[in-house]
Design a protein around this motif. Structure first.
Motif, short mmCIF file in Angstrom:
data_model
loop_
_atom_site.label_atom_id
_atom_site.label_comp_id
_atom_site.label_asym_id
_atom_site.label_seq_id
_atom_site.Cartn_x
_atom_site.Cartn_y
_atom_site.Cartn_z
N MET A 1 0.84 -1.19 0.00
CA MET A 1 0.00 0.00 0.00
C MET A 1 0.88 1.25 0.00
SD MET A 1 -3.25 -0.70 2.54
CE MET A 1 -2.27 -0.63 4.04
N LYS A 2 0.32 2.33 -0.54
CA LYS A 2 0.94 3.64 -0.46
C LYS A 2 0.13 4.45 0.55
CE LYS A 2 2.06 5.63 -4.36
NZ LYS A 2 1.98 6.13 -5.76
N LEU A 3 0.78 4.82 1.64
CA LEU A 3 0.10 5.51 2.74
C LEU A 3 0.68 6.91 2.89
CD1 LEU A 3 0.09 2.63 5.38
CD2 LEU A 3 -1.70 3.20 3.73
N ALA A 4 -0.18 7.91 2.88
CA ALA A 4 0.24 9.30 3.06
C ALA A 4 -0.19 9.78 4.45
CB ALA A 4 -0.35 10.19 1.98
N PHE A 5 0.72 10.44 5.14
CA PHE A 5 0.45 10.99 6.46
C PHE A 5 0.56 12.51 6.39
CE2 PHE A 5 1.58 6.67 7.22
CZ PHE A 5 1.00 6.28 8.42
N ILE A 6 -0.52 13.19 6.75
CA ILE A 6 -0.49 14.66 6.83
C ILE A 6 -0.02 15.00 8.23
CG2 ILE A 6 -1.83 16.78 6.65
CD1 ILE A 6 -3.73 15.29 4.76
N LEU A 7 1.16 15.63 8.31
CA LEU A 7 1.87 15.77 9.58
C LEU A 7 2.25 17.21 9.86
CD1 LEU A 7 4.38 12.84 8.95
CD2 LEU A 7 2.41 12.74 10.47
N PHE A 79 -3.09 7.43 -3.38
CA PHE A 79 -2.70 6.69 -2.18
C PHE A 79 -3.80 5.71 -1.78
CE2 PHE A 79 -0.70 10.89 -1.97
CZ PHE A 79 0.64 10.52 -1.95
N ASP A 80 -3.39 4.62 -1.16
CA ASP A 80 -4.36 3.66 -0.65
C ASP A 80 -5.08 4.18 0.59
OD1 ASP A 80 -3.98 1.12 -2.36
OD2 ASP A 80 -1.94 1.71 -1.84
N ALA A 81 -4.41 5.06 1.30
CA ALA A 81 -5.05 5.73 2.45
C ALA A 81 -4.28 7.00 2.75
CB ALA A 81 -5.08 4.83 3.67
N VAL A 82 -5.00 8.01 3.21
CA VAL A 82 -4.42 9.27 3.66
C VAL A 82 -4.83 9.46 5.11
CG1 VAL A 82 -4.35 11.77 3.34
CG2 VAL A 82 -4.57 10.26 1.34
N LEU A 83 -3.85 9.64 5.99
CA LEU A 83 -4.15 9.80 7.42
C LEU A 83 -3.89 11.24 7.83
CD1 LEU A 83 -3.30 6.66 7.04
CD2 LEU A 83 -3.26 6.69 9.53
N GLU A 309 -5.15 -2.25 6.29
CA GLU A 309 -5.05 -3.37 5.35
C GLU A 309 -6.40 -4.05 5.16
OE1 GLU A 309 -0.38 -4.70 6.13
OE2 GLU A 309 -2.00 -5.67 7.24
N ALA A 310 -7.12 -4.25 6.25
CA ALA A 310 -8.43 -4.90 6.16
C ALA A 310 -9.41 -4.03 5.38
CB ALA A 310 -8.97 -5.18 7.56
N SER A 311 -9.36 -2.74 5.62
CA SER A 311 -10.26 -1.82 4.92
C SER A 311 -9.95 -1.79 3.43
CB SER A 311 -10.14 -0.42 5.52
OG SER A 311 -10.97 0.50 4.84
N ALA A 312 -8.62 -1.79 3.10
CA ALA A 312 -8.22 -1.74 1.69
C ALA A 312 -8.59 -3.03 0.97
CB ALA A 312 -6.73 -1.47 1.59
N SER A 313 -8.44 -4.17 1.66
CA SER A 313 -8.70 -5.45 1.00
C SER A 313 -10.17 -5.65 0.66
CB SER A 313 -8.22 -6.61 1.90
OG SER A 313 -9.02 -6.70 3.08
#
Length: 318
Positions: A1-7, A79-83, A309-313
């Motif tokens: 997965m490609k995960l982006a974190f807004i920090l 991205f697969d998810a952005v946090l 991972e569960a959410s993406a799958s």
């Protein structure tokens, strides 16, 4: 997965205790690629939200804590998810970011916590939805209303609605000679609402942080125990963090709230509980993952990656 974190700015993060960095490390250990985005880099144009994203490799050391990779402008849908993990203040720019992230979500980006849920959940006032779990509480800005509550309960905690880390929290007793000036200061002369709550003596045993990840209650809390002579247990205010199993009361509150909050798209939630009373519901950038993991061996950052991972799958939002 490609995960982006807004920090927050990367050089300002305290890698030895930062929960976002712990999540990035957990993701990288599983082979996922992580990216860092600054909130001010969010751009909307032509129906898409994009941002300059820095690919990075988290390191085991704290100085430096990452090795930088390529930086490029990417749509958030890449991205697969952005946090969204930026700390308050929850000011107009923070609200603007939630609007932009909501547009990205509308275009198909997977954003956690859901931007609308972040915006709709004031970390202080959110508890008023669940009055059965909270201490005696009043939200008001008129000095007469605040004073009447103090007179009724005799020993109270006063706090602003937009503070964090224990800032500007006052314990005020009915006979406190400074109570009027404290109220005047916190309400900015009756122009800002504040929260006043009955004092909970159970704070001596710690202000507990209870984490809920993807609708699942983490079985350990971090008790933030005030230092001698201090009312506040916050770690930022000098409190000492001690991980311990949830009490029956803490588990009951958390398990009641978990499915409700997860259904709203709140992937990571930090409840603040004193004794058996709920005092805050933190949704912007809940912390204490590192301390709980280090003291108990329960991999809290790993639980976040499990949920992603569960959410993406299943390609399903809550």
């Amino acid at each position: 997965m490609k995960l982006a974190f807004i920090l927050d700015p990367l050089d300002q993060l305290k890698a030895y205790k930062d929960s976002s960095i712990a999540m990035m490390r957990a993701a990288a250990r599983r082979g996922h690629q992580v990216y860092a985005i600054q909130r001010e880099a969010l751009i909307w144009e032509g129906g898409a939200v994009s941002a300059r994203a820095l690919a990075l490799t988290p390191l085991d050391s704290d100085h430096p804590w990452y090795a930088p990779g390529a930086e490029e402008v990417l749509p958030l849908t890449a991205f697969d998810a952005v946090l969204m993990r930026q700390d308050p203040p929850f000011d107009f720019e923070y609200i603007t970011a939630t609007w932009l992230l909501e547009r990205a979500q509308q275009a198909g980006a997977r954003v956690f916590n859901f931007p609308r849920a972040i915006r709709d959940h004031s970390e202080k006032i959110a508890i008023t939805e669940f009055p059965q779990f909270i201490p005696p509480t009043r939200v008001a800005r008129a000095a007469d209303e605040v004073n009447a509550f103090i007179d009724q309960h005799q020993d109270c905690i006063l706090k602003p609605l937009d503070g964090m880390g224990g800032s500007q929290i006052f314990r005020v007793r009915a006979d406190d000679p400074n109570r009027n000036v404290i109220i005047e200061t916190l309400t900015a002369g009756e122009t800002r609402s504040i929260m006043v709550q009955g004092y909970l003596p159970a704070i001596s045993g710690g202000d507990k942080r209870v984490l809920i990840i993807g609708g699942q209650v983490i079985p350990y809390a971090l008790a933030r125990i005030p230092k001698a002579g201090e009312t506040r247990g916050n770690l930022a205010a000098g409190g000492r963090g001690v991980a311990m199993p949830l009490t029956d009361g803490e588990r009951m509150i958390a398990e009641y709230l978990a499915p409700i909050l997860w259904a709203r798209g709140l992937l990571i939630v930090g409840l603040d509980v004193i004794g058996d009373r709920l005092t805050e519901i933190n949704v912007t950038s809940p912390t204490c993952m590192v301390e709980i993991t280090a003291q108990t061996g329960f991999d809290v950052p790993g639980a976040v990656i499990d949920a992603l991972e569960a959410s993406a799958s299943t390609n399903a939002h809550p």
